[in-house]
Scaffold this active site. Structure first.
Site, PDB file in Angstrom:
ATOM      1  N   LEU A  33     -11.140  -8.240   0.097  1.00 25.76           N
ATOM      2  CA  LEU A  33     -10.708  -7.641   1.362  1.00 25.76           C
ATOM      3  C   LEU A  33      -9.676  -8.500   2.098  1.00 25.76           C
ATOM      4  O   LEU A  33      -9.688  -9.724   2.004  1.00 25.76           O
ATOM      5  CB  LEU A  33     -11.925  -7.413   2.263  1.00 25.76           C
ATOM      6  CG  LEU A  33     -13.018  -6.528   1.665  1.00 25.76           C
ATOM      7  CD1 LEU A  33     -14.142  -6.317   2.685  1.00 25.76           C
ATOM      8  CD2 LEU A  33     -12.473  -5.185   1.197  1.00 25.76           C
ATOM      9  N   ALA A  35      -6.631  -8.096   5.726  1.00 23.75           N
ATOM     10  CA  ALA A  35      -6.466  -7.468   7.045  1.00 23.75           C
ATOM     11  C   ALA A  35      -6.195  -5.967   6.951  1.00 23.75           C
ATOM     12  O   ALA A  35      -6.531  -5.216   7.871  1.00 23.75           O
ATOM     13  CB  ALA A  35      -5.332  -8.158   7.797  1.00 23.75           C
ATOM     14  N   GLY A  36      -5.608  -5.518   5.857  1.00 23.38           N
ATOM     15  CA  GLY A  36      -5.353  -4.080   5.679  1.00 23.38           C
ATOM     16  C   GLY A  36      -6.665  -3.304   5.636  1.00 23.38           C
ATOM     17  O   GLY A  36      -6.824  -2.274   6.298  1.00 23.38           O
ATOM     18  N   HIS A  37      -7.625  -3.819   4.843  1.00 28.55           N
ATOM     19  CA  HIS A  37      -8.936  -3.147   4.785  1.00 28.55           C
ATOM     20  C   HIS A  37      -9.619  -3.187   6.149  1.00 28.55           C
ATOM     21  O   HIS A  37     -10.262  -2.222   6.569  1.00 28.55           O
ATOM     22  CB  HIS A  37      -9.865  -3.867   3.788  1.00 28.55           C
ATOM     23  CG  HIS A  37      -9.403  -3.820   2.374  1.00 28.55           C
ATOM     24  ND1 HIS A  37      -8.916  -4.921   1.712  1.00 28.55           N
ATOM     25  CD2 HIS A  37      -9.372  -2.805   1.479  1.00 28.55           C
ATOM     26  CE1 HIS A  37      -8.606  -4.595   0.476  1.00 28.55           C
ATOM     27  NE2 HIS A  37      -8.860  -3.318   0.305  1.00 28.55           N
ATOM     28  N   GLY A 147      -5.459   3.584   3.263  1.00 28.03           N
ATOM     29  CA  GLY A 147      -4.198   2.971   3.666  1.00 28.03           C
ATOM     30  C   GLY A 147      -3.003   3.795   3.204  1.00 28.03           C
ATOM     31  O   GLY A 147      -2.993   4.332   2.092  1.00 28.03           O
ATOM     32  N   LYS A 149      -0.256   2.490   2.493  1.00 29.38           N
ATOM     33  CA  LYS A 149       0.483   1.710   1.483  1.00 29.38           C
ATOM     34  C   LYS A 149       0.364   2.376   0.109  1.00 29.38           C
ATOM     35  O   LYS A 149       1.322   2.469  -0.637  1.00 29.38           O
ATOM     36  CB  LYS A 149      -0.029   0.275   1.406  1.00 29.38           C
ATOM     37  CG  LYS A 149       0.744  -0.540   0.363  1.00 29.38           C
ATOM     38  CD  LYS A 149       0.308  -1.978   0.341  1.00 29.38           C
ATOM     39  CE  LYS A 149      -0.935  -2.212  -0.430  1.00 29.38           C
ATOM     40  NZ  LYS A 149      -0.818  -2.201  -1.887  1.00 29.38           N
ATOM     41  N   GLN A 153      -1.698   7.675  -3.764  1.00 26.53           N
ATOM     42  CA  GLN A 153      -3.169   7.779  -3.793  1.00 26.53           C
ATOM     43  C   GLN A 153      -3.651   8.629  -2.615  1.00 26.53           C
ATOM     44  O   GLN A 153      -4.516   9.500  -2.772  1.00 26.53           O
ATOM     45  CB  GLN A 153      -3.784   6.386  -3.724  1.00 26.53           C
ATOM     46  CG  GLN A 153      -5.284   6.400  -3.452  1.00 26.53           C
ATOM     47  CD  GLN A 153      -5.931   5.039  -3.586  1.00 26.53           C
ATOM     48  OE1 GLN A 153      -6.088   4.544  -4.683  1.00 26.53           O
ATOM     49  NE2 GLN A 153      -6.323   4.424  -2.479  1.00 26.53           N
ATOM     50  N   VAL A 176      -0.638  -2.573   6.940  1.00 22.60           N
ATOM     51  CA  VAL A 176      -0.663  -3.831   7.695  1.00 22.60           C
ATOM     52  C   VAL A 176       0.183  -4.837   6.908  1.00 22.60           C
ATOM     53  O   VAL A 176       0.080  -4.916   5.676  1.00 22.60           O
ATOM     54  CB  VAL A 176      -2.110  -4.346   7.866  1.00 22.60           C
ATOM     55  CG1 VAL A 176      -2.129  -5.664   8.636  1.00 22.60           C
ATOM     56  CG2 VAL A 176      -2.956  -3.306   8.594  1.00 22.60           C
ATOM     57  N   ARG A 187      -3.486  -8.114  -4.356  1.00 24.35           N
ATOM     58  CA  ARG A 187      -2.724  -8.762  -5.434  1.00 24.35           C
ATOM     59  C   ARG A 187      -1.876  -9.930  -4.945  1.00 24.35           C
ATOM     60  O   ARG A 187      -1.410 -10.726  -5.755  1.00 24.35           O
ATOM     61  CB  ARG A 187      -1.770  -7.743  -6.070  1.00 24.35           C
ATOM     62  CG  ARG A 187      -2.500  -6.670  -6.810  1.00 24.35           C
ATOM     63  CD  ARG A 187      -1.597  -5.494  -7.060  1.00 24.35           C
ATOM     64  NE  ARG A 187      -2.367  -4.462  -7.729  1.00 24.35           N
ATOM     65  CZ  ARG A 187      -2.089  -4.003  -8.927  1.00 24.35           C
ATOM     66  NH1 ARG A 187      -1.059  -4.450  -9.598  1.00 24.35           N
ATOM     67  NH2 ARG A 187      -2.840  -3.081  -9.475  1.00 24.35           N
TER      68      ARG A 187
HETATM   69  O1  PAF Z   1      -7.513   1.910  -2.903  1.00 26.19           O
HETATM   70  C1  PAF Z   1      -8.483   1.416  -3.515  1.00 26.19           C
HETATM   71  O2  PAF Z   1      -8.940   0.279  -3.248  1.00 26.19           O
HETATM   72  C2  PAF Z   1      -9.136   2.184  -4.647  1.00 26.19           C
HETATM   73  O3  PAF Z   1      -8.194   2.892  -5.382  1.00 26.19           O
HETATM   74  C3  PAF Z   1     -10.268   3.108  -4.178  1.00 26.19           C
HETATM   75  C4  PAF Z   1      -9.762   4.194  -3.237  1.00 26.19           C
HETATM   76  C5  PAF Z   1     -11.340   2.276  -3.472  1.00 26.19           C
HETATM   77  C6  PAF Z   1     -10.915   3.818  -5.369  1.00 26.19           C
HETATM   78  O4  PAF Z   1     -11.469   2.910  -6.271  1.00 26.19           O
END
Ligand code: PAF
Length: 284
Positions: A33, A35-37, A147, A149, A153, A176, A187
């Protein structure tokens, strides 16, 4: 903060919340995790009575088993951060809990999953849509936070929720960034010091695209400028650049007359970074 490892355990927690009339906001993560999360958690915390987070490194969204093995795992720190942010419940299941023996059901947004970034990572969005469906079914949140970003997705998840009539709202949360513009990502810790210094070129290119758009540049003009900017940075190799209609995700060409999304990906050493920007053309 209650930590659940099984579907039945988290279902029992959710039943308690529902019985009390509490609304539930969900933040799904693969851990590591940053700051974005935490911004996703903060937005959910501001709206819902209860916030649930998941930490699950989903094997089906990794084409390459080496990437899966290399994915950073920082469980103890993740839990501390979630607790501090006021998360009520965390689901941290084993893969066998999410993918029961004999599992054979997949969810795929056929066109969206197999275009743009989906061409570079075949099967990736199928894995994401499948696991996110499972997590929505297990937890039953009122809303889930993702997010911006991960722009494609987010589009895949919105499409899937619409198509499958899933009874929840999806909120996109602005990217963020570090002080130099680099988008927060799990990453980033894998970048070498030199690559870390070079990586803000992606956001710089996107911000310059914004300026060009305001001067009336076409999609081709914007794309050319982004390519040139990234290729001027010797440590970056551009691997993807897609400019799409922000509403439909269709590719766009020529004059920009409606909001666009620009998705960019580049390799820095063995680390693939992505970034995005959504831009609205000036009126008139
Ligand atoms: O964005 C992510 O971290 C992943 O793709 C997610 C949405 C948790 C699905 O595994």
């Amino acid at each position: 903060m209650h930590i659940c490892r099984t579907v039945s355990d988290i279902r029992a927690s959710m039943a308690g919340f529902r019985a009390a009339g509490d609304s539930i906001g969900l933040v799904t993560t693969m851990g590591a995790l940053h700051a974005g999360h935490m911004q996703l958690v903060a937005e959910a915390r501001g709206v819902h009575d209860r916030v649930v987070a998941t930490i699950f490194v989903n094997p089906t969204q990794f084409g390459n088993q080496e990437d899966l093995a290399k994915y950073p795992r920082t469980e103890a720190r993740d839990l501390e951060m979630l607790e501090e942010a006021g998360v009520d419940v965390v689901l941290m299941p084993e893969a066998s809990e999410i993918y029961p023996p004999g599992d054979q059901t997949i969810v795929e947004t056929t066109e969206l999953a197999n275009s743009y970034h989906g061409l570079v990572r075949p099967g990736h969005f199928r894995g994401v849509a499948t696991v996110v469906t499972k997590l929505f079914n297990i937890i039953g949140p009122d809303a889930a936070y993702f997010g911006e970003k991960d722009y494609q997705q987010l589009a895949v998840i919105r499409r899937m929720v619409t198509d499958l009539h899933m009874p929840l709202r999806i909120h996109g949360v602005a990217t963020v960034r570090e002080a130099d513009g680099l988008a927060m990502s799990s990453r980033n810790v894998r970048l070498t010091a030199d690559d870390r210094e070079a990586a803000p070129v992606l956001f710089r290119a996107l911000k310059e695209a914004e300026t060009l758009l305001f001067r009336g540049a076409s999609v081709e003009g914007i794309a050319g400028h982004i390519r040139d900017t990234v290729s001027d940075e010797p440590r970056a190799t551009l691997t993807g650049l897609d400019i799409v209609d922000a509403a439909t995700f269709a590719p766009v060409t020529g004059a920009v007359t409606a909001p666009i999304g620009i998705m960019i990906s580049a390799q820095f050493g063995d680390v693939l970074l992505i970034d995005q920007i959504e831009l609205t053309p000036p009126k008139g």
